[in-house]
Write a protein that holds these residues in place. Structure first.
Motif, mmCIF file in Angstrom:
data_model
loop_
_atom_site.group_PDB
_atom_site.id
_atom_site.type_symbol
_atom_site.label_atom_id
_atom_site.label_comp_id
_atom_site.label_asym_id
_atom_site.label_seq_id
_atom_site.Cartn_x
_atom_site.Cartn_y
_atom_site.Cartn_z
ATOM 1 N N ALA A 74 0.823 -1.206 0.000
ATOM 2 C CA ALA A 74 0.000 0.000 0.000
ATOM 3 C C ALA A 74 0.860 1.259 0.000
ATOM 4 O O ALA A 74 0.461 2.292 -0.537
ATOM 5 C CB ALA A 74 -0.926 -0.007 1.207
ATOM 6 N N LYS A 75 2.040 1.158 0.600
ATOM 7 C CA LYS A 75 2.944 2.306 0.667
ATOM 8 C C LYS A 75 4.061 2.218 -0.363
ATOM 9 O O LYS A 75 4.940 3.083 -0.403
ATOM 10 C CB LYS A 75 3.548 2.424 2.061
ATOM 11 N N ASN A 76 4.052 1.154 -1.164
ATOM 12 C CA ASN A 76 5.106 0.970 -2.174
ATOM 13 C C ASN A 76 6.494 1.041 -1.551
ATOM 14 O O ASN A 76 7.403 1.669 -2.110
ATOM 15 C CB ASN A 76 4.983 2.017 -3.285
ATOM 16 N N THR A 77 6.648 0.397 -0.434
ATOM 17 C CA THR A 77 7.896 0.501 0.316
ATOM 18 C C THR A 77 8.350 -0.872 0.793
ATOM 19 O O THR A 77 7.519 -1.687 1.218
ATOM 20 C CB THR A 77 7.732 1.444 1.515
ATOM 21 N N VAL A 78 9.627 -1.118 0.694
ATOM 22 C CA VAL A 78 10.232 -2.320 1.258
ATOM 23 C C VAL A 78 11.188 -1.892 2.360
ATOM 24 O O VAL A 78 11.827 -0.835 2.265
ATOM 25 C CB VAL A 78 10.949 -3.159 0.170
ATOM 26 N N TYR A 79 11.234 -2.687 3.409
ATOM 27 C CA TYR A 79 12.034 -2.354 4.592
ATOM 28 C C TYR A 79 13.073 -3.438 4.849
ATOM 29 O O TYR A 79 12.882 -4.609 4.504
ATOM 30 C CB TYR A 79 11.138 -2.225 5.817
ATOM 31 N N LEU A 80 14.140 -3.041 5.494
ATOM 32 C CA LEU A 80 15.117 -3.990 5.993
ATOM 33 C C LEU A 80 15.398 -3.623 7.451
ATOM 34 O O LEU A 80 16.067 -2.630 7.720
ATOM 35 C CB LEU A 80 16.400 -3.978 5.179
ATOM 36 N N GLN A 81 14.834 -4.403 8.343
ATOM 37 C CA GLN A 81 15.072 -4.203 9.770
ATOM 38 C C GLN A 81 16.346 -4.954 10.131
ATOM 39 O O GLN A 81 16.426 -6.172 9.951
ATOM 40 C CB GLN A 81 13.883 -4.728 10.581
ATOM 41 N N MET A 82 17.317 -4.243 10.673
ATOM 42 C CA MET A 82 18.612 -4.832 10.999
ATOM 43 C C MET A 82 18.822 -4.749 12.503
ATOM 44 O O MET A 82 18.872 -3.644 13.055
ATOM 45 C CB MET A 82 19.731 -4.103 10.248
ATOM 46 N N ASN A 83 18.915 -5.893 13.147
ATOM 47 C CA ASN A 83 19.127 -5.970 14.588
ATOM 48 C C ASN A 83 20.452 -6.650 14.892
ATOM 49 O O ASN A 83 21.037 -7.304 14.024
ATOM 50 C CB ASN A 83 17.992 -6.755 15.246
ATOM 51 N N SER A 84 20.902 -6.504 16.107
ATOM 52 C CA SER A 84 22.140 -7.147 16.559
ATOM 53 C C SER A 84 23.254 -6.923 15.544
ATOM 54 O O SER A 84 23.952 -7.856 15.130
ATOM 55 C CB SER A 84 21.913 -8.646 16.766
ATOM 56 N N MET A 85 23.412 -5.694 15.176
ATOM 57 C CA MET A 85 24.329 -5.395 14.092
ATOM 58 C C MET A 85 25.771 -5.584 14.505
ATOM 59 O O MET A 85 26.142 -5.420 15.692
ATOM 60 C CB MET A 85 24.083 -3.983 13.577
ATOM 61 N N LYS A 86 26.585 -5.924 13.497
ATOM 62 C CA LYS A 86 27.991 -6.206 13.707
ATOM 63 C C LYS A 86 28.840 -5.275 12.831
ATOM 64 O O LYS A 86 28.359 -4.812 11.785
ATOM 65 C CB LYS A 86 28.290 -7.661 13.333
ATOM 66 N N PRO A 87 30.079 -5.056 13.210
ATOM 67 C CA PRO A 87 30.946 -4.211 12.363
ATOM 68 C C PRO A 87 31.027 -4.715 10.921
ATOM 69 O O PRO A 87 31.135 -3.899 9.996
ATOM 70 C CB PRO A 87 32.294 -4.293 13.073
ATOM 71 N N GLU A 88 30.927 -6.007 10.738
ATOM 72 C CA GLU A 88 31.006 -6.550 9.372
ATOM 73 C C GLU A 88 29.754 -6.270 8.549
ATOM 74 O O GLU A 88 29.715 -6.572 7.355
ATOM 75 C CB GLU A 88 31.285 -8.058 9.391
ATOM 76 N N ASP A 89 28.730 -5.685 9.151
ATOM 77 C CA ASP A 89 27.557 -5.243 8.391
ATOM 78 C C ASP A 89 27.790 -3.886 7.742
ATOM 79 O O ASP A 89 26.954 -3.416 6.959
ATOM 80 C CB ASP A 89 26.329 -5.154 9.299
ATOM 81 N N THR A 90 28.902 -3.261 8.070
ATOM 82 C CA THR A 90 29.221 -1.960 7.493
ATOM 83 C C THR A 90 29.353 -2.070 5.982
ATOM 84 O O THR A 90 30.119 -2.889 5.474
ATOM 85 C CB THR A 90 30.523 -1.412 8.083
#
Length: 123
Positions: A74-90
């Protein structure tokens, strides 16, 4: 047709961020959506994808259990929720759209790309 990504920033290890990708309506409801990332000196990789019809999802092994992809048609939007993030996610994170799940997973000749949004995770 445009994909507008947002939500990147600086976060400490263990923290959370949510990325958003707003898409033009003409493509959104029939395309597979995905998030890619590219860290300095590394190849671009598919982080997660979601189909539009049955919302089937895919995650690369390194983010399973920590990241969640979702879409709001409905909002034409996709999300990426990122938890417990790590330095290698940079990395620089990109959203992408393609009618073919196979094409999106291969990461080659994808129809549409958004601009990147930078995510930095400090240790």
């Amino acid at each position: 047709v445009q994909l507008q990504a947002s939500g990147g920033g600086l976060v400490q290890a263990g923290g959370s961020l949510t990325l958003s990708c707003a898409a033009s309506g003409r493509i959104f409801n029939s395309y597979v959506m995905g998030w890619f990332r590219q860290a300095p000196g590394r190849e671009r990789e598919l982080v997660a994808s979601i189909t539009w019809r049955d919302t089937s999802t895919y995650y690369t092994d390194s983010v399973k259990g920590r990241f969640t992809i979702s879409r709001d048609n409905a909002k034409n939007t996709v999300y990426l929720q990122m938890n417990s993030m790590k330095p290698e996610d940079t990395a620089l994170y990109f959203c992408a759209a393609d009618p073919s799940l196979v094409t999106l997973r291969r990461g080659v000749r994808i129809n549409y790309w958004g601009q990147g949004t930078l995510v930095t995770v400090s240790s």
